[in-house]
Design a protein around this motif. Structure first.
Motif, PDB file in Angstrom:
ATOM      1  N   ILE A 140     -10.622   3.169  31.162  1.00 23.06           N
ATOM      2  CA  ILE A 140     -11.273   4.469  31.025  1.00 23.06           C
ATOM      3  C   ILE A 140     -12.936   4.056  31.348  1.00 23.06           C
ATOM      4  O   ILE A 140     -13.526   4.722  31.879  1.00 23.06           O
ATOM      5  N   PHE A 141     -13.219   2.769  30.606  1.00 28.66           N
ATOM      6  CA  PHE A 141     -14.717   2.384  30.869  1.00 28.66           C
ATOM      7  C   PHE A 141     -15.138   2.373  32.502  1.00 28.66           C
ATOM      8  O   PHE A 141     -16.051   2.679  32.735  1.00 28.66           O
ATOM      9  N   PHE A 142     -14.225   1.719  33.079  1.00 30.97           N
ATOM     10  CA  PHE A 142     -14.537   1.411  34.570  1.00 30.97           C
ATOM     11  C   PHE A 142     -14.516   2.684  35.523  1.00 30.97           C
ATOM     12  O   PHE A 142     -15.238   2.785  36.088  1.00 30.97           O
ATOM     13  N   VAL A 143     -13.591   3.611  34.908  1.00 32.23           N
ATOM     14  CA  VAL A 143     -13.491   4.984  35.880  1.00 32.23           C
ATOM     15  C   VAL A 143     -14.877   5.746  35.424  1.00 32.23           C
ATOM     16  O   VAL A 143     -15.440   6.328  36.230  1.00 32.23           O
ATOM     17  N   THR A 144     -15.201   5.634  34.212  1.00 30.16           N
ATOM     18  CA  THR A 144     -16.466   6.366  33.932  1.00 30.16           C
ATOM     19  C   THR A 144     -17.756   5.802  34.696  1.00 30.16           C
ATOM     20  O   THR A 144     -18.687   6.468  35.080  1.00 30.16           O
ATOM     21  N   SER A 145     -17.868   4.442  34.449  1.00 24.87           N
ATOM     22  CA  SER A 145     -19.026   3.824  35.113  1.00 24.87           C
ATOM     23  C   SER A 145     -18.859   3.815  36.617  1.00 24.87           C
ATOM     24  O   SER A 145     -19.780   4.219  37.190  1.00 24.87           O
ATOM     25  N   ASP A 171     -17.637   6.286  38.413  1.00 24.95           N
ATOM     26  CA  ASP A 171     -17.887   7.814  38.504  1.00 24.95           C
ATOM     27  C   ASP A 171     -19.675   8.061  38.538  1.00 24.95           C
ATOM     28  O   ASP A 171     -20.150   8.576  39.524  1.00 24.95           O
ATOM     29  N   SER A 172     -20.067   7.431  37.613  1.00 27.85           N
ATOM     30  CA  SER A 172     -21.698   7.463  37.294  1.00 27.85           C
ATOM     31  C   SER A 172     -22.345   6.732  38.346  1.00 27.85           C
ATOM     32  O   SER A 172     -23.203   7.273  39.195  1.00 27.85           O
ATOM     33  N   ALA A 173     -21.693   5.572  38.834  1.00 21.16           N
ATOM     34  CA  ALA A 173     -22.412   4.682  39.974  1.00 21.16           C
ATOM     35  C   ALA A 173     -22.370   5.373  41.182  1.00 21.16           C
ATOM     36  O   ALA A 173     -23.117   5.415  42.246  1.00 21.16           O
ATOM     37  N   SER A 174     -20.941   6.004  41.614  1.00 26.49           N
ATOM     38  CA  SER A 174     -20.781   6.557  42.754  1.00 26.49           C
ATOM     39  C   SER A 174     -21.933   7.816  42.953  1.00 26.49           C
ATOM     40  O   SER A 174     -22.404   8.050  43.813  1.00 26.49           O
ATOM     41  N   LEU A 175     -22.073   8.454  42.017  1.00 25.87           N
ATOM     42  CA  LEU A 175     -23.016   9.747  41.978  1.00 25.87           C
ATOM     43  C   LEU A 175     -24.464   9.009  42.207  1.00 25.87           C
ATOM     44  O   LEU A 175     -25.165   9.669  43.050  1.00 25.87           O
ATOM     45  N   VAL A 176     -24.823   7.943  41.300  1.00 26.19           N
ATOM     46  CA  VAL A 176     -26.048   7.717  41.636  1.00 26.19           C
ATOM     47  C   VAL A 176     -26.432   7.228  43.260  1.00 26.19           C
ATOM     48  O   VAL A 176     -27.297   7.455  43.874  1.00 26.19           O
ATOM     49  N   ILE A 177     -25.431   6.320  43.576  1.00 29.63           N
ATOM     50  CA  ILE A 177     -25.405   5.913  44.977  1.00 29.63           C
ATOM     51  C   ILE A 177     -25.611   7.054  46.063  1.00 29.63           C
ATOM     52  O   ILE A 177     -26.273   7.189  46.969  1.00 29.63           O
ATOM     53  N   ASP A 178     -24.776   8.107  45.819  1.00 27.09           N
ATOM     54  CA  ASP A 178     -24.631   9.185  46.748  1.00 27.09           C
ATOM     55  C   ASP A 178     -26.153  10.014  46.621  1.00 27.09           C
ATOM     56  O   ASP A 178     -26.491  10.197  47.688  1.00 27.09           O
ATOM     57  N   MET A 179     -26.451   9.987  45.477  1.00 29.33           N
ATOM     58  CA  MET A 179     -27.995  10.601  45.386  1.00 29.33           C
ATOM     59  C   MET A 179     -28.843  10.095  46.304  1.00 29.33           C
ATOM     60  O   MET A 179     -29.761  10.453  46.879  1.00 29.33           O
ATOM     61  N   LEU A 180     -29.012   8.605  46.116  1.00 29.38           N
ATOM     62  CA  LEU A 180     -29.599   7.884  46.674  1.00 29.38           C
ATOM     63  C   LEU A 180     -29.779   7.699  48.077  1.00 29.38           C
ATOM     64  O   LEU A 180     -30.608   7.832  49.139  1.00 29.38           O
ATOM     65  N   THR A 181     -28.534   7.790  48.726  1.00 27.45           N
ATOM     66  CA  THR A 181     -28.274   7.735  50.189  1.00 27.45           C
ATOM     67  C   THR A 181     -28.617   9.000  50.629  1.00 27.45           C
ATOM     68  O   THR A 181     -28.484   9.386  51.936  1.00 27.45           O
ATOM     69  N   ALA A 228     -17.327   6.830  46.189  1.00 29.01           N
ATOM     70  CA  ALA A 228     -16.294   6.415  44.839  1.00 29.01           C
ATOM     71  C   ALA A 228     -14.856   5.634  45.521  1.00 29.01           C
ATOM     72  O   ALA A 228     -14.382   4.472  44.950  1.00 29.01           O
ATOM     73  N   THR A 229     -14.405   5.892  46.829  1.00 28.76           N
ATOM     74  CA  THR A 229     -13.615   5.072  47.369  1.00 28.76           C
ATOM     75  C   THR A 229     -13.749   3.724  47.753  1.00 28.76           C
ATOM     76  O   THR A 229     -13.024   3.002  47.336  1.00 28.76           O
ATOM     77  N   THR A 230     -14.979   3.775  48.106  1.00 29.39           N
ATOM     78  CA  THR A 230     -15.249   2.210  48.427  1.00 29.39           C
ATOM     79  C   THR A 230     -15.410   1.418  47.504  1.00 29.39           C
ATOM     80  O   THR A 230     -15.032   0.069  47.500  1.00 29.39           O
ATOM     81  N   GLU A 231     -16.341   1.794  46.316  1.00 25.40           N
ATOM     82  CA  GLU A 231     -16.422   1.134  45.242  1.00 25.40           C
ATOM     83  C   GLU A 231     -15.087   0.497  44.632  1.00 25.40           C
ATOM     84  O   GLU A 231     -14.869  -0.349  44.101  1.00 25.40           O
ATOM     85  N   GLY A 232     -14.149   1.687  44.549  1.00 26.34           N
ATOM     86  CA  GLY A 232     -12.670   1.419  44.136  1.00 26.34           C
ATOM     87  C   GLY A 232     -12.062   0.217  45.107  1.00 26.34           C
ATOM     88  O   GLY A 232     -11.430  -0.581  44.478  1.00 26.34           O
ATOM     89  N   ALA A 233     -12.242   0.464  46.585  1.00 25.02           N
ATOM     90  CA  ALA A 233     -11.731  -0.578  47.122  1.00 25.02           C
ATOM     91  C   ALA A 233     -11.987  -2.013  47.108  1.00 25.02           C
ATOM     92  O   ALA A 233     -11.422  -3.045  47.087  1.00 25.02           O
TER      93      ALA A 233
END
Length: 121
Positions: free
Chosen positions: A1-6, A8-18, A34-39
């Motif tokens: 659960i911790f990885f999924v929450t982190s 999701d947050s990281a994907s949002l931050v990277i998305d806002m930056l880009t 999110a898909t790239t990070e998971g891969a």
């Protein structure tokens, strides 16, 4: 659960930056990150297990740690200069504000530095 929450947050931050700082970036772009990070996480787990994942996190986090240490030093230097009554340019040059304005033809205007008698706070 911790990885999924982190993740999701990281994907949002990277998305806002880009997206140039947009607080509501396109959903497709967030799904991409999110898909790239998971891969990347899946490849690291399959290739070397948890040890590879931990090594990757350590090697990517160490340079960031050095940047954060430099930022802490810069912040403390700026705060010390602000307390002494220096502008940011003068902090870099270590030149008191009163002396700088006197050199420019002023009458020593500005905040007093620590060597002058300043009112107690």
């Amino acid at each position: 659960i911790f990885f999924v929450t982190s993740s999701d947050s990281a994907s949002l931050v990277i998305d806002m930056l880009t997206a140039g700082g947009d607080l509501d970036p396109p959903r497709r772009q967030r799904v991409f990150w999110a898909t790239t990070e998971g891969a990347v996480a899946a490849v690291l787990l399959v290739a070397g297990g948890l040890g590879a994942m931990q090594t990757f996190q350590l090697t990517t986090g160490l340079p960031l740690c050095l940047v954060l240490i430099a930022m802490c030093y810069s912040l403390s230097k700026g705060l010390r200069g602000d307390r002494a009554g220096l502008s940011m340019d003068q902090v870099a040059q270590r030149q008191p504000l009163a002396r700088a304005s006197a050199d420019e033809g002023g009458a020593g205007e500005g905040r007093p530095d620590e060597r002058e008698e300043a009112p107690s706070r």
